[in-house]
Write an enzyme that holds these catalytic residues in place. Structure first.
Site, mmCIF file in Angstrom:
data_model
loop_
_atom_site.group_PDB
_atom_site.id
_atom_site.type_symbol
_atom_site.label_atom_id
_atom_site.label_comp_id
_atom_site.label_asym_id
_atom_site.label_seq_id
_atom_site.Cartn_x
_atom_site.Cartn_y
_atom_site.Cartn_z
ATOM 1 N N TYR A 223 55.777 -26.764 30.269
ATOM 2 C CA TYR A 223 56.005 -26.046 29.015
ATOM 3 C C TYR A 223 55.660 -24.567 29.140
ATOM 4 C CZ TYR A 223 51.159 -27.595 27.572
ATOM 5 O OH TYR A 223 49.825 -27.890 27.477
ATOM 6 N N GLU A 224 56.245 -23.795 28.221
ATOM 7 C CA GLU A 224 56.219 -22.326 28.251
ATOM 8 C C GLU A 224 56.868 -21.761 29.517
ATOM 9 O OE1 GLU A 224 55.648 -21.259 25.511
ATOM 10 O OE2 GLU A 224 54.537 -22.925 24.654
ATOM 11 N N GLY A 225 57.837 -22.480 30.036
ATOM 12 C CA GLY A 225 58.571 -22.019 31.212
ATOM 13 C C GLY A 225 58.106 -22.739 32.455
#
Length: 596
Positions: A441-443
């Site tokens: 998550y978040e890239g």
């Protein structure tokens, strides 16, 4: 059951001895961030995390969040809501937020240790206040005055929480494909319609109101990422005067059933004619989104660090207690039936890997936090720019490396337990499961690699890298005649030179073939991370030697640095070799032949 003890000695060493935080805070004008104040924050933060959050970690994993399909409500695990109340009452929510909005105004770097402790103590719980900080930053830098007045104060004091609503079922990283619509109304508000997925803390029972920051398209939006706008869409309608009204057209449609972080509510959020307010300019939502995203990426890196430290603590305790076999060089505890497994070289390999990556990673992450403070508060425009350039460069390294090392460290720690690590009661398998999401998550790690290679190096011409290389050279020059540091300075200087040449070679190949950037990105990111950690380990030894730390502490730093340079830094050789092979080995096989 795994336990947690805040590593205050190493946190203080990182902040004060290596990073010089006390002098830095004073220079930047943080009058209330004296060492006494920061130490008090550390002590009380340790108490809260050790006694309140850590005992709830297993509860959150076993019971998880519960979703009511009839009402769309989400109930958090037992004790979570009460812990949040204590968190708010303790003033933790606004620790580093501006005083004009009710925060305590401490430097970002002073709040980072608390973040690490929370993530180590209870990662799932920590996800609920996590994105409130990202929402706060977006509103602070891009919101209108009335939006900051109305929404920031309850976010800062913890009465409300925030989210980032970016991803949709048909698009993940490629936000240019998003379909959520925003239609302007006569009263200046917007009607938002669409569905967002993977929304952390999208619904819960901690607070009455949740402030969703939502990416959507206006009717006249151009195609792709240039047509994205950002909107404030609260769960309860909020007037421009701050009056809270009826329920907005926002509803949780489901929560995900996940591999880990069961105590964190990962929601599908449906917007049905929901009332929202535009943040910033139309079609300029990506700028505000990246303010949130970069804040969140540094925060997720700290999640990997926290899990690494907790895993290491428990593996070390077990390795000292577990009797199994004899040391190859002869019995170390002949009065017992066997020696503790810490005598075995392979167990030491795993423990030292965890120690080296955790303590070095702490400096990597904490240094990024000091760059946030410098970029915002330094007197010199040049100093602010250099800090911002370097922060942009290290952010994908912090996010990707600390989380991937978190996966590695939780794996090693579980392995130290042998079969007992695979069994639920020891808590090690939970740490390994929880760690896995941090790389996603978040890239994802791949996205961080492309951001580093494609944007920070190629598009921005390596501005941040030049700052970093300059700092490494300055350190090496300062200590080139220091016999105590010779074993670290010489290889560090050599690696820095290789780093620069490697960067240039990728750039030259990319002129002829754009795929060279993507082909090199993953290995370049980790090459960069390992060289960065070599710098911080060399600085750790230098700082320890000149500090008032005990001789045992200094010896531990030096021996761990030696292990890092001898056993982990050579990983750069494999990454450099992979980069040199170019794009051909990756792109040569036709897509239809993968199953041939």
């Amino acid at each position: 059951m795994s336990t947690y003890k805040a590593p205050l000695a190493d946190i203080r060493f990182a902040l004060y001895d290596v990073l010089g935080a006390e002098a830095l805070f004073a220079k930047l004008g943080f009058a209330d961030a004296s060492r006494d104040i920061v130490d008090a924050v550390l002590e009380e933060g340790a108490r809260f995390n050790e006694t309140v959050l850590a005992p709830l970690n297993r509860v959150g994993d076993e019971i998880g969040c519960k979703y009511d399909k009839d009402t769309g409500a989400v109930t958090t695990p037992p004790g979570f809501k009460q812990a949040y109340r204590q968190y708010v009452e303790g003033g933790w929510a606004g620790l580093v937020s501006p005083t004009e909005f009710g925060g305590q105004g401490l430097p970002h770097a002073a709040g980072i240790p608390l973040k690490e402790m929370i993530d180590a103590a209870n990662l799932a719980w920590g996800n609920f206040p996590l994105l409130s900080h990202g929402a706060t930053e977006a509103l602070l830098h891009h919101g209108e005055d009335w939006q900051r007045e109305v929404f920031l104060k309850p976010l800062v004091d913890g009465r409300w929480t925030g989210t980032m609503c970016l991803t949709e079922p048909h698009c993940g990283t490629d936000l240019g494909l998003l379909k959520t619509k925003a239609v302007p109304n006569a009263d200046g508000t917007y009607s938002i319609d669409g569905t967002k997925i993977f929304i952390t803390a999208g619904e819960h029972d901690f607070t009455d109101n949740i402030v969703h920051l939502v990416l959507a398209r206006l009717p006249d939006a151009p195609a792709g990422s240039k047509g994205i706008s950002l909107f404030i869409v609260p769960k309860l309608k909020v007037g421009k005067d701050g009056t809270v009204g009826e329920r907005n057209g926002v509803r949780c449609g489901a929560i995900e059933h996940k591999m880990g972080i069961h105590g964190s509510a990962t929601c599908v959020i449906n917007f049905d004619d929901a009332q929202g307010y535009l943040i910033g300019q139309p079609h300029k939502g990506l700028m505000a989104m990246f303010t949130m995203m970069n804040t969140a990426r540094l925060a997720v890196g700290l999640q990997g660090l926290g899990l690494s430290d907790r895993a290491y603590q428990n593996a070390l305790r077990y390795a000292r207690e577990r009797l199994q076999g004899r040391a190859l060089s002869g019995a170390k505890q002949p009065d017992k039936a066997a020696d503790p497994i810490i005598v075995h070289p392979d167990v030491r390999r795993m423990l030292l890997t965890c120690k080296a990556l955790t303590e070095g990673g702490r400096l990597l992450g904490y240094h990024a936090a000091t760059l946030v403070d410098i970029a915002h508060h330094a007197d010199s425009e040049q100093e602010r720019k250099e800090a911002d350039d370097l922060l942009g460069f290290v952010t994908p390294i912090v996010k990707a490396c600390l989380t991937e090392w978190g996966v590695e460290c939780t794996y090693h720690a579980l392995q130290c337990f042998g079969g007992h690590g695979y069994i639920h009661e020891h808590g090690m398998e939970q740490l390994a499961r929880d760690a896995r999401i941090t790389t996603l998550y978040e890239g994802t790690t791949g996205i961080q690699a492309l951001d580093l290679m494609g944007r920070k190096v190629m598009q921005l011409q390596g501005a941040g890298l030049r700052v970093f290389l300059g700092q490494i050279e300055a350190f090496c020059k300062q200590h080139e005649s220091d016999e105590a540091l010779k074993e670290f300075v010489a290889p560090l200087r050599e690696k820095a030179g290789e780093w620069q040449k490697l960067t240039m070679s990728i750039g030259q190949r990319a002129v002829a073939n754009a795929d060279e950037v993507g082909a090199a990105a993953y290995d370049y990111l980790f090459y960069s991370g390992y060289v960065a950690l070599a710098y911080w380990w060399a600085r750790s030894v230098a700082a320890a030697e000149s500090s008032a730390q005990s001789e045992a502490f200094k010896a531990a730093k030096r021996e761990t640095a030696r292990f890092y340079f001898a056993r982990i830094l050579p990983r750069t050789l494999a990454h450099a070799t992979a980069i040199a092979s170019g794009a051909a080995p990756l792109m040569g096989l036709d897509a239809e032949r993968f199953d041939a």
